[in-house]
Design an enzyme around this catalytic site. Structure first.
Site, PDB file in Angstrom:
ATOM      1  N   GLY A 102      -3.848  -3.959   6.302  1.00  0.00           N
ATOM      2  CA  GLY A 102      -2.829  -3.600   7.290  1.00  0.00           C
ATOM      3  C   GLY A 102      -3.137  -2.251   7.912  1.00  0.00           C
ATOM      4  O   GLY A 102      -3.904  -1.458   7.371  1.00  0.00           O
ATOM      5  N   GLU A 121     -11.055   0.464  -3.360  1.00  0.00           N
ATOM      6  CA  GLU A 121     -11.327   0.172  -1.945  1.00  0.00           C
ATOM      7  C   GLU A 121     -12.006   1.363  -1.273  1.00  0.00           C
ATOM      8  O   GLU A 121     -11.549   2.501  -1.392  1.00  0.00           O
ATOM      9  CB  GLU A 121      -9.989  -0.149  -1.261  1.00  0.00           C
ATOM     10  CG  GLU A 121     -10.102  -0.545   0.202  1.00  0.00           C
ATOM     11  CD  GLU A 121      -8.737  -0.950   0.789  1.00  0.00           C
ATOM     12  OE1 GLU A 121      -7.793  -1.223   0.011  1.00  0.00           O
ATOM     13  OE2 GLU A 121      -8.621  -0.964   2.026  1.00  0.00           O
ATOM     14  N   SER A 166       0.870  -1.166   0.000  1.00  0.00           N
ATOM     15  CA  SER A 166       0.000   0.000   0.000  1.00  0.00           C
ATOM     16  C   SER A 166       0.910   1.220   0.000  1.00  0.00           C
ATOM     17  O   SER A 166       1.705   1.399   0.912  1.00  0.00           O
ATOM     18  CB  SER A 166      -0.862  -0.019   1.267  1.00  0.00           C
ATOM     19  OG  SER A 166      -1.593   1.171   1.386  1.00  0.00           O
ATOM     20  N   LYS A 219      -9.385  -6.872   8.308  1.00  0.00           N
ATOM     21  CA  LYS A 219      -8.389  -6.393   9.268  1.00  0.00           C
ATOM     22  C   LYS A 219      -8.765  -6.947  10.626  1.00  0.00           C
ATOM     23  O   LYS A 219      -9.898  -6.748  11.085  1.00  0.00           O
ATOM     24  CB  LYS A 219      -8.367  -4.860   9.311  1.00  0.00           C
ATOM     25  CG  LYS A 219      -7.759  -4.234   8.061  1.00  0.00           C
ATOM     26  CD  LYS A 219      -7.696  -2.730   8.170  1.00  0.00           C
ATOM     27  CE  LYS A 219      -7.101  -2.129   6.895  1.00  0.00           C
ATOM     28  NZ  LYS A 219      -7.322  -0.673   6.839  1.00  0.00           N
ATOM     29  N   LYS A 269      -1.092  -1.091  -4.440  1.00  0.00           N
ATOM     30  CA  LYS A 269      -2.273  -0.290  -4.079  1.00  0.00           C
ATOM     31  C   LYS A 269      -1.802   1.135  -3.875  1.00  0.00           C
ATOM     32  O   LYS A 269      -0.807   1.369  -3.186  1.00  0.00           O
ATOM     33  CB  LYS A 269      -2.876  -0.869  -2.802  1.00  0.00           C
ATOM     34  CG  LYS A 269      -3.736   0.075  -1.974  1.00  0.00           C
ATOM     35  CD  LYS A 269      -4.498  -0.704  -0.920  1.00  0.00           C
ATOM     36  CE  LYS A 269      -4.640   0.081   0.370  1.00  0.00           C
ATOM     37  NZ  LYS A 269      -5.303  -0.725   1.428  1.00  0.00           N
ATOM     38  N   ASP A 322     -13.516  -1.899   3.202  1.00  0.00           N
ATOM     39  CA  ASP A 322     -12.590  -1.955   4.336  1.00  0.00           C
ATOM     40  C   ASP A 322     -13.359  -1.415   5.544  1.00  0.00           C
ATOM     41  O   ASP A 322     -14.023  -2.179   6.270  1.00  0.00           O
ATOM     42  CB  ASP A 322     -11.340  -1.121   3.982  1.00  0.00           C
ATOM     43  CG  ASP A 322     -10.359  -0.911   5.129  1.00  0.00           C
ATOM     44  OD1 ASP A 322     -10.662  -1.279   6.270  1.00  0.00           O
ATOM     45  OD2 ASP A 322      -9.264  -0.339   4.899  1.00  0.00           O
ATOM     46  N   ASP A 371      -7.204   2.933  -3.134  1.00  0.00           N
ATOM     47  CA  ASP A 371      -7.929   2.987  -1.851  1.00  0.00           C
ATOM     48  C   ASP A 371      -8.242   4.444  -1.522  1.00  0.00           C
ATOM     49  O   ASP A 371      -7.333   5.268  -1.390  1.00  0.00           O
ATOM     50  CB  ASP A 371      -7.059   2.366  -0.745  1.00  0.00           C
ATOM     51  CG  ASP A 371      -7.786   2.282   0.596  1.00  0.00           C
ATOM     52  OD1 ASP A 371      -8.953   2.700   0.688  1.00  0.00           O
ATOM     53  OD2 ASP A 371      -7.164   1.782   1.568  1.00  0.00           O
TER      54      ASP A 371
HETATM   55  O1  OSB Z   1      -7.145   1.907   4.544  1.00  0.00           O
HETATM   56  O2  OSB Z   1      -6.004   0.153   4.344  1.00  0.00           O
HETATM   57  C1  OSB Z   1      -6.143   1.268   4.831  1.00  0.00           C
HETATM   58  C2  OSB Z   1      -3.030   2.246   6.824  1.00  0.00           C
HETATM   59  C3  OSB Z   1      -3.603   2.892   7.895  1.00  0.00           C
HETATM   60  C4  OSB Z   1      -4.962   3.034   7.940  1.00  0.00           C
HETATM   61  C5  OSB Z   1      -5.760   2.521   6.913  1.00  0.00           C
HETATM   62  C6  OSB Z   1      -5.198   1.857   5.849  1.00  0.00           C
HETATM   63  C7  OSB Z   1      -3.805   1.752   5.785  1.00  0.00           C
HETATM   64  C8  OSB Z   1      -3.094   1.156   4.663  1.00  0.00           C
HETATM   65  C9  OSB Z   1      -1.707   0.651   4.946  1.00  0.00           C
HETATM   66  O3  OSB Z   1      -3.503   1.110   3.527  1.00  0.00           O
HETATM   67  C10 OSB Z   1      -1.611  -0.799   4.993  1.00  0.00           C
HETATM   68  C11 OSB Z   1      -0.266  -1.229   5.517  1.00  0.00           C
HETATM   69  O4  OSB Z   1       0.674  -1.217   4.736  1.00  0.00           O
HETATM   70  O5  OSB Z   1      -0.173  -1.580   6.704  1.00  0.00           O
HETATM   71 MG    MG Z   2      -8.276   0.698   3.255  1.00  0.00          MG
END
Ligand code: OSB
Ligand code: MG
Length: 369
Positions: A290, A213, A135, A262, A161, A238, A188
């Protein structure tokens, strides 16, 4: 297991690179670690609540309060045969899933250690190697973003992503697609749009994204269903999925075709598994999301990703992408094939680096009967 003691710690870790989403830019994490003591052993978990209430209502400080004042009193001194009993014991506490999940995770690690089993096996996992994506946050320039994508593809990651928000969307995706026509790409939005942006969201259909997303509100299922009817690109939810029941409703309404799971957001391994089982029966592909976890939370994510319904690459990537020195040994590493190999050691399969954790600790509280 009879829990004698639950320890909470806040550790502070600077990020290797800032992380920007549609709701904030952060440079370091305040991480809440949990440690449960029972039967002469300890288990480790991580509460994924961030520092501010911009992703959901939870924060590290709200979680600390809920764990100390409501979760720990429910669990301390109680004899628990299986960690799957914990989620029902906490049902009276509404919401606060990250607080619950952070404690529940430590019990699962402890149970797996007592049983001398890797956690992924205890959870019912089957995959020995899980596919990884990355991400990538909003950058200061498109050039920087392209550079980051190049680096991650070279490292072997199987899916990219990117974060989007109004003003950092169509042109950015268009440029990334031009440079990388064939890669698995997704976006996302973290709830940055509404149905008023329908035209823009429909224009993204031309980029062959694997999914988009959480484009709409964090608590919505109905507008997402309307949007999904108008898009070719699959929607992945999400924020909107807080438990297995939400997944059932989202599938019934047609709000999404893919779900990001998650552990914290759904309140722990037991609920994640329920959600997993429902989605698997209904043909909805899953992947593990994550929250910029430290190694402890990352190890829990990896164990969960071994369940067979996690068919798409997750946001679970190598420790070094986030932290110069992670708090587990060894750090999480990704193979040149873009996978993480499940560890064979008991519990989460990585050892918390207790001396390093001590040095990083900003706050500690021990909860006892
Ligand atoms: O929306 O998936 C998300 C990180 C913090 C809060 C929300 C999100 C995210 C990420 C990072 O997209 C995912 C990661 O690399 O841990
Ligand atoms: Mg997300």
């Amino acid at each position: 297991m009879r829990a004698e003691k639950i320890e909470l710690r806040e550790v502070r870790l600077p990020l290797v690179h800032f992380f920007e989403t549609s709701f904030h830019r952060i440079h370091r994490r305040r991480i809440l670690l949990t440690r449960v003591y029972a039967d002469g052993q300890a288990g480790y978990g991580e509460c994924t609540a961030p520092e501010d209430p911009f992703y959901s209502h939870e924060t590290i400080d709200s979680a600390w309060h809920i764990i100390r004042d409501f979760i720990a009193p429910q669990l301390l001194g109680r004899t628990i045969v299986s960690s799957s009993e914990i989620s029902p014991l906490l049902r009276r506490i509404r919401g606060h899933n990250m607080a619950k999940g952070g404690v529940e995770a430590a019990f699962w690690d402890l149970e797996a250690r007592i049983k001398q089993l890797p956690l992924w096996k205890l959870l019912g996992g089957v995959e020995r190697e899980v596919p990884c994506g990355v991400s990538i946050g909003i950058q200061d320039s498109i050039e920087q973003l392209l550079e980051k994508i190049t680096t991650e593809l070279k490292a072997g990651y199987r899916r990219i992503k990117i974060k989007i928000k109004p003003g950092w969307d169509y042109d950015v995706i268009e440029r990334v697609r031009r440079e990388f026509p064939e890669i698995n790409l997704m976006a996302d939005a973290n709830s940055a749009y509404s149905l008023e942006d329908l035209e823009l969201l429909r224009s993204l259909d031309g980029f062959n994204l694997m999914m988009i997303e959480q484009p709409l509100a964090h608590d919505d299922l109905v507008d997402h269903a309307e949007l999904q009817r108008q898009l070719r690109t699959p929607i992945c939810l999400d924020e909107s999925i807080r438990h297995a029941e939400d997944a059932r409703k989202a599938v019934a309404l047609g709000s999404c075709r893919i779900i990001n799971v998650k552990l914290g957001r759904v309140g722990g391994h037991a609920e994640a598994r329920r959600l997993h089982d429902f989605c698997r029966q209904n043909g909805v592909p899953l992947w593990c999301g994550g929250m910029l976890e430290s190694g402890v939370g990352r190890a829990h994510n990896i164990a969960m990703s071994s369940l067979p319904g996690f068919t798409l690459p997750g946001d679970v990537s190598a420790s070094k992408r986030y932290y110069q020195r992670d708090i587990i040994k060894p750090p999480v590493e990704v193979t040149p094939r873009g996978t993480i190999v499940l560890p064979d050691r008991p519990g989460i399969g990585y050892e918390p680096d207790l001396e390093w954790i001590d040095e990083l600790t900003a706050r500690r509280e021990v909860l006892e009967l």
